[in-house]
Design a protein around this motif. Structure first.
Motif, PDB file in Angstrom:
ATOM      1  N   PRO A   1       0.809  -1.225   0.000  1.00 22.16           N
ATOM      2  CA  PRO A   1       0.000   0.000   0.000  1.00 22.16           C
ATOM      3  C   PRO A   1       0.840   1.271   0.000  1.00 22.16           C
ATOM      4  O   PRO A   1       0.325   2.357  -0.265  1.00 22.16           O
ATOM      5  CB  PRO A   1      -0.811  -0.125   1.300  1.00 22.16           C
ATOM      6  CG  PRO A   1       0.054  -0.946   2.201  1.00 22.16           C
ATOM      7  CD  PRO A   1       0.776  -1.912   1.307  1.00 22.16           C
ATOM      8  N   TYR A   2       2.150   1.141   0.298  1.00 27.07           N
ATOM      9  CA  TYR A   2       3.021   2.315   0.358  1.00 27.07           C
ATOM     10  C   TYR A   2       3.556   2.713  -1.019  1.00 27.07           C
ATOM     11  O   TYR A   2       4.093   3.804  -1.175  1.00 27.07           O
ATOM     12  CB  TYR A   2       4.199   2.055   1.304  1.00 27.07           C
ATOM     13  CG  TYR A   2       3.798   1.884   2.743  1.00 27.07           C
ATOM     14  CD1 TYR A   2       3.714   2.970   3.603  1.00 27.07           C
ATOM     15  CD2 TYR A   2       3.490   0.622   3.251  1.00 27.07           C
ATOM     16  CE1 TYR A   2       3.346   2.820   4.933  1.00 27.07           C
ATOM     17  CE2 TYR A   2       3.121   0.456   4.580  1.00 27.07           C
ATOM     18  CZ  TYR A   2       3.048   1.552   5.411  1.00 27.07           C
ATOM     19  OH  TYR A   2       2.672   1.391   6.722  1.00 27.07           O
ATOM     20  N   GLU A   3       3.489   1.801  -1.996  1.00 25.74           N
ATOM     21  CA  GLU A   3       3.959   2.038  -3.360  1.00 25.74           C
ATOM     22  C   GLU A   3       5.470   2.309  -3.392  1.00 25.74           C
ATOM     23  O   GLU A   3       5.942   3.364  -3.789  1.00 25.74           O
ATOM     24  CB  GLU A   3       3.185   3.182  -4.021  1.00 25.74           C
ATOM     25  CG  GLU A   3       1.695   2.897  -4.122  1.00 25.74           C
ATOM     26  CD  GLU A   3       0.923   3.973  -4.853  1.00 25.74           C
ATOM     27  OE1 GLU A   3       1.499   5.053  -5.087  1.00 25.74           O
ATOM     28  OE2 GLU A   3      -0.247   3.734  -5.188  1.00 25.74           O
ATOM     29  N   TYR A   4       6.238   1.301  -2.961  1.00 27.22           N
ATOM     30  CA  TYR A   4       7.696   1.403  -2.958  1.00 27.22           C
ATOM     31  C   TYR A   4       8.218   1.581  -4.379  1.00 27.22           C
ATOM     32  O   TYR A   4       7.765   0.918  -5.309  1.00 27.22           O
ATOM     33  CB  TYR A   4       8.305   0.142  -2.342  1.00 27.22           C
ATOM     34  CG  TYR A   4       7.918  -0.068  -0.889  1.00 27.22           C
ATOM     35  CD1 TYR A   4       8.263   0.868   0.075  1.00 27.22           C
ATOM     36  CD2 TYR A   4       7.207  -1.192  -0.490  1.00 27.22           C
ATOM     37  CE1 TYR A   4       7.909   0.690   1.402  1.00 27.22           C
ATOM     38  CE2 TYR A   4       6.855  -1.381   0.832  1.00 27.22           C
ATOM     39  CZ  TYR A   4       7.204  -0.433   1.777  1.00 27.22           C
ATOM     40  OH  TYR A   4       6.845  -0.616   3.090  1.00 27.22           O
ATOM     41  N   ASP A   5       9.188   2.477  -4.536  1.00 26.79           N
ATOM     42  CA  ASP A   5       9.754   2.726  -5.862  1.00 26.79           C
ATOM     43  C   ASP A   5      11.253   2.499  -5.922  1.00 26.79           C
ATOM     44  O   ASP A   5      11.863   2.697  -6.974  1.00 26.79           O
ATOM     45  CB  ASP A   5       9.430   4.153  -6.309  1.00 26.79           C
ATOM     46  CG  ASP A   5      10.089   5.214  -5.439  1.00 26.79           C
ATOM     47  OD1 ASP A   5      10.506   4.884  -4.307  1.00 26.79           O
ATOM     48  OD2 ASP A   5      10.175   6.374  -5.873  1.00 26.79           O
ATOM     49  N   LYS A   6      11.870   2.064  -4.818  1.00 27.72           N
ATOM     50  CA  LYS A   6      13.299   1.744  -4.794  1.00 27.72           C
ATOM     51  C   LYS A   6      13.496   0.502  -3.943  1.00 27.72           C
ATOM     52  O   LYS A   6      12.746   0.266  -2.988  1.00 27.72           O
ATOM     53  CB  LYS A   6      14.118   2.907  -4.226  1.00 27.72           C
ATOM     54  CG  LYS A   6      14.034   4.183  -5.045  1.00 27.72           C
ATOM     55  CD  LYS A   6      14.786   5.321  -4.372  1.00 27.72           C
ATOM     56  CE  LYS A   6      14.710   6.592  -5.214  1.00 27.72           C
ATOM     57  NZ  LYS A   6      13.327   7.078  -5.349  1.00 27.72           N
ATOM     58  N   ALA A   7      14.530  -0.277  -4.271  1.00 25.99           N
ATOM     59  CA  ALA A   7      14.791  -1.497  -3.513  1.00 25.99           C
ATOM     60  C   ALA A   7      16.254  -1.883  -3.641  1.00 25.99           C
ATOM     61  O   ALA A   7      16.927  -1.541  -4.617  1.00 25.99           O
ATOM     62  CB  ALA A   7      13.902  -2.639  -3.991  1.00 25.99           C
ATOM     63  N   CYS A   8      16.739  -2.612  -2.639  1.00 26.89           N
ATOM     64  CA  CYS A   8      18.056  -3.238  -2.648  1.00 26.89           C
ATOM     65  C   CYS A   8      17.882  -4.671  -2.157  1.00 26.89           C
ATOM     66  O   CYS A   8      16.990  -4.964  -1.352  1.00 26.89           O
ATOM     67  CB  CYS A   8      19.039  -2.506  -1.737  1.00 26.89           C
ATOM     68  SG  CYS A   8      19.429  -0.824  -2.239  1.00 26.89           S
ATOM     69  N   LEU A   9      18.743  -5.561  -2.605  1.00 29.24           N
ATOM     70  CA  LEU A   9      18.624  -6.972  -2.269  1.00 29.24           C
ATOM     71  C   LEU A   9      20.010  -7.547  -2.041  1.00 29.24           C
ATOM     72  O   LEU A   9      20.921  -7.334  -2.852  1.00 29.24           O
ATOM     73  CB  LEU A   9      17.919  -7.716  -3.413  1.00 29.24           C
ATOM     74  CG  LEU A   9      17.630  -9.195  -3.228  1.00 29.24           C
ATOM     75  CD1 LEU A   9      16.580  -9.401  -2.140  1.00 29.24           C
ATOM     76  CD2 LEU A   9      17.151  -9.809  -4.542  1.00 29.24           C
ATOM     77  N   ASN A  10      20.187  -8.255  -0.922  1.00 27.58           N
ATOM     78  CA  ASN A  10      21.413  -9.016  -0.707  1.00 27.58           C
ATOM     79  C   ASN A  10      21.065 -10.344  -0.048  1.00 27.58           C
ATOM     80  O   ASN A  10      19.886 -10.710   0.054  1.00 27.58           O
ATOM     81  CB  ASN A  10      22.453  -8.210   0.096  1.00 27.58           C
ATOM     82  CG  ASN A  10      22.008  -7.918   1.523  1.00 27.58           C
ATOM     83  OD1 ASN A  10      21.022  -8.479   2.026  1.00 27.58           O
ATOM     84  ND2 ASN A  10      22.729  -7.036   2.183  1.00 27.58           N
ATOM     85  N   GLU A  11      22.068 -11.075   0.403  1.00 27.82           N
ATOM     86  CA  GLU A  11      21.827 -12.415   0.931  1.00 27.82           C
ATOM     87  C   GLU A  11      21.109 -12.397   2.274  1.00 27.82           C
ATOM     88  O   GLU A  11      20.608 -13.436   2.716  1.00 27.82           O
ATOM     89  CB  GLU A  11      23.157 -13.158   1.071  1.00 27.82           C
ATOM     90  CG  GLU A  11      23.832 -13.447  -0.272  1.00 27.82           C
ATOM     91  CD  GLU A  11      25.134 -14.183  -0.112  1.00 27.82           C
ATOM     92  OE1 GLU A  11      25.614 -14.262   1.050  1.00 27.82           O
ATOM     93  OE2 GLU A  11      25.661 -14.685  -1.117  1.00 27.82           O
ATOM     94  N   HIS A  12      21.051 -11.245   2.914  1.00 28.19           N
ATOM     95  CA  HIS A  12      20.476 -11.191   4.258  1.00 28.19           C
ATOM     96  C   HIS A  12      19.078 -10.597   4.298  1.00 28.19           C
ATOM     97  O   HIS A  12      18.299 -10.903   5.212  1.00 28.19           O
ATOM     98  CB  HIS A  12      21.403 -10.389   5.185  1.00 28.19           C
ATOM     99  CG  HIS A  12      22.800 -10.931   5.233  1.00 28.19           C
ATOM    100  ND1 HIS A  12      23.116 -12.121   5.845  1.00 28.19           N
ATOM    101  CD2 HIS A  12      23.961 -10.452   4.720  1.00 28.19           C
ATOM    102  CE1 HIS A  12      24.418 -12.358   5.717  1.00 28.19           C
ATOM    103  NE2 HIS A  12      24.950 -11.352   5.036  1.00 28.19           N
TER     104      HIS A  12
END
Length: 693
Positions: A467-478
């Motif tokens: 519902p917040y409409e995220y427009d950025k993200a990062c992803l790692n093993e944790h």
């Protein structure tokens, strides 16, 4: 919403009861109707006199189409005939089928006729030379409706199996580009209910009736569902037609209603009570709508659009109703995105062949774009990506006279998130790296976010309602890190979600102060970093505890990336000679609270732009610029000694020698002393690794 209560338009008895069809000539001067008898009637626009009758036509006509000079009729006996609109005489038989004709669609230039019948193959016949015939042979069942896009490049066939088959006509033989399922119903070939794909006048999408009695707009470039016109009809839809400028949509249903919709808002602006309407056409440039009923009656409705809605009909060509419209970013009122003083041309998006709701959902098609990505080995790691981010769009050369007359402004590098793509339709990739990828879908009232991993034995894919409409993200093993812009109900927010473990997962979310927006984020094994519109660098631990905050010297901020305890931030610095800002970077150790390199210049050649920034698996900062050069920051642990050293110039690869190939590369990572990237070229993609120079 308006319910039209004025006097009812007089019905004109045109044909006996039964299927009735009509078509305007492109110039709007004549209207041709055909029905179950052997008479075809031609009405002159603006005249209340009797129509011209052609009474030597075939009986039981099932289709009609017209140009300014002639019209075609298809009949139950399988013949398609041509008649002159100048002499009102029979000219020739265009083609013949063994089974009844169901629809005729004329190409915009009037040179080809696509014809559907109860046979499986659709014929596309050249009207000057009837021996020149193309075939659509991929249909499992007969086609009920055919429609050309406004350019004549694509042909949509609505099949009785409940799918729309989209063909490209740009080559010598028609090529099936896409099969779109789950929209139209499976219908009997003679059913009055419509499944027609009606092209929007701007040519980027078409609308089709659904089983739920709504009208769904579909992007032709990727088959994505866009806006829908819903909640209007209580009965099956029997006809639909766009206004000539695409600002209005007209539909008719078995609920005895004719509805007029505003394309932009998808709201009903007028209702009309007319039963048994089976076909509708708009006049090409006047406020006139004509429709026929299964009773054989014709209605020619002058001043159809009421005065309170008529201004919509007077507008220039309107955009198709996309959820996220790429053209909206290039409207004259929109501020153009600038990178280092230059806006690059909007790059084509690429596509990965895979399961639904994967990378091909956002990325493009080689049919109408230069670069294309597909997973040709089926391994699932060849990611389709758009070659540029929001920050990589180039402006045309400045008009020096206009620039001199206007107030001067420096050209700054806009902020961007490494590894993300612009919105394409209603989808966007938030992050792509060697761990996996994150993508989001705009569902109007909310978004849905999906996280996919390459190693599914180690991590499980997941998705959630957003519902917040995220427009950025990062992803790692944790874990996975997200941020969203401020909205009417929520401030700009940072959200961290650790991956599943044997202990309970501790998600956390923190809002930013009012009027402050996250411009980029980074996630390492130790810290979470966010740059903001207030030029703050906000640093958190993985448990959400604020660790440090400071204002960046070079501003506005551009981007950031991190690795273990190190953080690299970039911002706009002093002006260069051409009026654009230089990019400055700062490299710090957060635990020691030490700047290893402070406000040093990012080494970019003149007019080049930064495409990505990241740390290698060994912890070396890397950048990739628009000239196709990969650089690493050498000696960065010694203050004042850092320098950008080229590792690879992709323009000098052996595969490009001889000038036979035109391709570019989307950077993903530098790992195990190799550059991992995606090849972008006309129709093929391969995830490759290039040894370091």
């Amino acid at each position: 919403m308006t319910t039209v209560t004025q006097h009812r338009v007089r019905a004109r008895p045109a044909h006996p009861s039964g299927p009735t069809f009509l078509a305007y000539t492109p110039n709007g001067k004549k209207l041709v109707t055909a029905g179950s008898n052997n008479v075809v009637r031609v009405y002159t626009t603006g005249s209340d006199g009797e129509p011209t009758n052609l009474d030597d036509c075939q009986e039981n006509n099932t289709a009609v189409a017209a140009t300014n000079d002639f019209f075609l009729t298809g009949s139950d006996d399988g013949t398609v005939c041509m008649y002159s609109l100048e002499t009102y005489t029979y000219e020739k038989m265009v083609t013949r089928f063994t089974l009844p004709i169901r629809d005729i669609a004329l190409s915009p230039d009037g040179q080809w006729a696509a014809i559907a019948s109860d046979e499986l193959a659709v014929k596309i016949v050249n009207l000057e030379d009837s021996f020149k015939i193309l075939y659509l042979r991929d249909l499992p069942k007969p086609a009920k409706h055919l429609s050309y896009d406004p350019s004549g490049t694509f042909l949509a066939a609505s099949c009785t199996d409940g799918a729309v088959y989209l063909y490209s006509l740009s080559k010598e033989e028609p090529e099936l580009k896409r099969k779109i399922q789950g929209v139209i119903r499976s219908l009997d070939i003679e059913a009055e209910t419509s499944s027609k794909a009606a092209w929007h006048p701007d040519g980027r999408a078409f609308a089709a009736p659904t089983a739920t009695r709504d009208i769904q707009v579909i992007s032709h470039s990727d088959g994505e569902l866009q806006r829908s016109f819903s909640g209007g009809h209580m009965g099956d839809i029997t006809a639909l037609a766009w206004s000539p400028n695409g600002a209005l949509l007209l539909t008719a249903g078995k609920d005895r209603k004719v509805l007029l919709w505003d394309t932009k808002s998808q709201k009903i602006v007028a209702r009309y009570d007319y039963p048994n309407v089976t076909n509708i056409v708009w006049h090409s440039h006047e406020n006139i709508v004509s429709f026929v009923t299964s009773d054989g009656e014709l209605f020619i409705y002058d001043n159809f659009v009421q005065p309170d809605v008529a201004p919509l009909l007077e507008k220039t060509l309107q955009h198709a109703p996309f959820i996220r419209d790429p053209l909206a970013e290039t409207d004259g009122n929109a501020r153009k995105v600038v990178a280092n003083g230059h806006r690059l041309p909007q790059e084509p998006r690429a596509r990965r062949k895979g399961t639904p709701d994967t990378l091909d959902s956002i990325l493009g098609d080689a049919a109408d774009e230069d670069d294309f990505v597909s997973d040709d080995d089926g391994a699932g790691y060849a990611l389709g990506l758009k070659r540029g981010n929001d920050h990589l769009e180039e402006i045309d050369d400045f008009d020096h006279k206009r620039r001199a007359a206007s107030s001067w402004q420096p050209r700054i590098h806009q902020s961007f998130q490494p590894g993300s793509t612009p919105w394409r339709g209603n989808r966007k990739y938030l992050c792509v790296n060697l761990i996996g990828f994150v993508w989001t879908v705009d569902q109007d009232t909310h978004n849905t976010v999906t996280v996919e991993f390459y190693d599914r034995d180690y991590h499980r894919d997941f998705h959630f309602t957003d519902p917040y409409e995220y427009d950025k993200a990062c992803l790692n093993e944790h874990g996975a890190l997200f941020s969203c812009p401020p909205s009417k109900d929520n401030p700009s927010t940072i959200f961290y979600r650790p991956h599943e473990t044997w202990t309970s997962r501790a998600d956390w979310r923190t809002p930013l102060p009012e009027h402050e927006t996250v411009t980029s984020i980074a996630l390492s094994d130790s810290f979470i970093i966010a740059t903001t519109s207030a030029d703050y660098i906000r640093i958190f631990t993985l448990f959400g505890t604020p660790y440090r905050i400071y204002r960046q010297k070079s501003s506005p901020t551009v981007t950031c990336t991190s690795w273990h305890d190190y953080i690299l931030t970039m911002g706009n610095g002093p002006l260069a000679a051409d009026g654009s800002t230089k990019l400055l970077y700062t490299l710090s150790n957060l635990k020691r609270d030490e700047n290893l390199q402070s406000e040093d210049t990012v080494a970019l050649p003149a007019h080049a732009t930064l495409k990505s920034v990241f740390f290698s698996d060994a912890g070396d900062p890397c950048i990739y610029d628009s000239t196709g050069v990969l650089l690493v920051l050498q000696h960065w642990r010694h203050q004042g000694q850092a320098r950008w050293v080229p590792l690879l110039d992709t323009r000098r690869l052996d595969r490009l020698r001889g000038g036979g190939k035109e391709e570019s590369y989307w950077p993903v990572a530098v790992a195990q002393e190799k550059f991992h990237c995606i090849i972008l070229k006309g129709g093929i993609s391969i995830l490759i690794s290039r040894n370091r120079c």
